[in-house]
Enzyme design. Sequence first.
Site, PDB file in Angstrom:
ATOM      1  N   LYS A 179       0.808  -1.218   0.000  1.00 18.72           N
ATOM      2  CA  LYS A 179       0.000   0.000   0.000  1.00 18.72           C
ATOM      3  C   LYS A 179       0.843   1.270   0.000  1.00 18.72           C
ATOM      4  O   LYS A 179       0.325   2.356  -0.277  1.00 18.72           O
ATOM      5  CB  LYS A 179      -0.946  -0.003   1.204  1.00 18.72           C
ATOM      6  CG  LYS A 179      -2.110  -0.969   1.077  1.00 18.72           C
ATOM      7  CD  LYS A 179      -3.077  -0.548  -0.014  1.00 18.72           C
ATOM      8  CE  LYS A 179      -4.338  -1.390   0.001  1.00 18.72           C
ATOM      9  NZ  LYS A 179      -5.326  -0.946  -1.009  1.00 18.72           N
ATOM     10  N   SER A 219      -3.538 -11.695   3.805  1.00 19.06           N
ATOM     11  CA  SER A 219      -3.846 -11.572   2.376  1.00 19.06           C
ATOM     12  C   SER A 219      -2.980 -12.502   1.540  1.00 19.06           C
ATOM     13  O   SER A 219      -3.439 -13.068   0.544  1.00 19.06           O
ATOM     14  CB  SER A 219      -3.640 -10.124   1.917  1.00 19.06           C
ATOM     15  OG  SER A 219      -4.506  -9.251   2.593  1.00 19.06           O
TER      16      SER A 219
END
Length: 326
Positions: free
Chosen positions: A41, A264
Amino acid sequence: MRVISAPQEFTVPDLYVDLRRFVGRDLFVKCEGFNFAGSIKLKAALEIVERAERDGRLRPGATIVESSSGNIGVALAMVAASRGYRFICVTDDHCTLSARQLMQNYGAEVHVLTEPHPVEGLVGARQRLVESLCAEHADYVWLDQHTNPGNWTAHYRTTGPEILRMFPGLDVLFVGTGTAGTLMGCARYLHEARRSIRVVAVDSVGSVSFGGPPGPRRIPGLGSAIRPALLDESLVDDVVHVEETATVEMCRTLVRHGFLFGGSTGTVVAGALSWLAREDRDLTAVAISPDLGDHYLDTVYRDHWAADALGRVPEQTTDRLSEVPR
């Protein structure tokens, strides 16, 4: 020797884990967790901040506000600290304790919601609070990762080219789906470069991103209670849905081989192996790992959390990844 003056200048674009000795297939995991924000991110955070600076929306001393389940909140907190901005993150109780603490140590103000929106879930509830805060404070700047084009252009410029440069013979890429920024950026780049490369989206069971029925989800990062605004399904060649029990089992299998990955990553690798098991030919495959597992020690890697969140403790895994139940 490399010397940096800002934390976002440190990146590791070319680190991959070769899983062939575990699974007997050409599956490589691209590790995106080795930066000061701890996740992929950082790429999107930096892109949307710089875009807002170029457009004149962000000025010195401004306050950034964003909705996040964890990783982009940490990344924005780090970038804000580096560039002199104030940062407010609206998150929810699925955000890990360590992510909240990281944001606070970077100087961020963190709001934690516990009640979901009746239709749009926790994401919707977070966005409503962000809207309310911005309505009350005209000087707040909402970068809105869910609709900001910078979320996908970051990966069109970086992640996609990085993968193809390392694997020019790539057959298939597996990408987890949250806001769909990573998925869309990589898919656009790879399909323009070579249309024969298949891009497979990996999503959590209970996510509505690809039209599935809504359901409870406890692991942050992937999945959504609302359709991602950035998602263009015409760029996606296939979709795999993964149960969260399989996510936890995969994470625990990988850590037994010395690789501490985040939730994830467990989802993406489990989905990749499930998809590859249906193929009758050898393929060169890459799966993107968004982050490492240090943020998940009190969740994915704890039996008490698994029993409470998933209803049971995932089975003890075997010595080979190919033998993990999927």
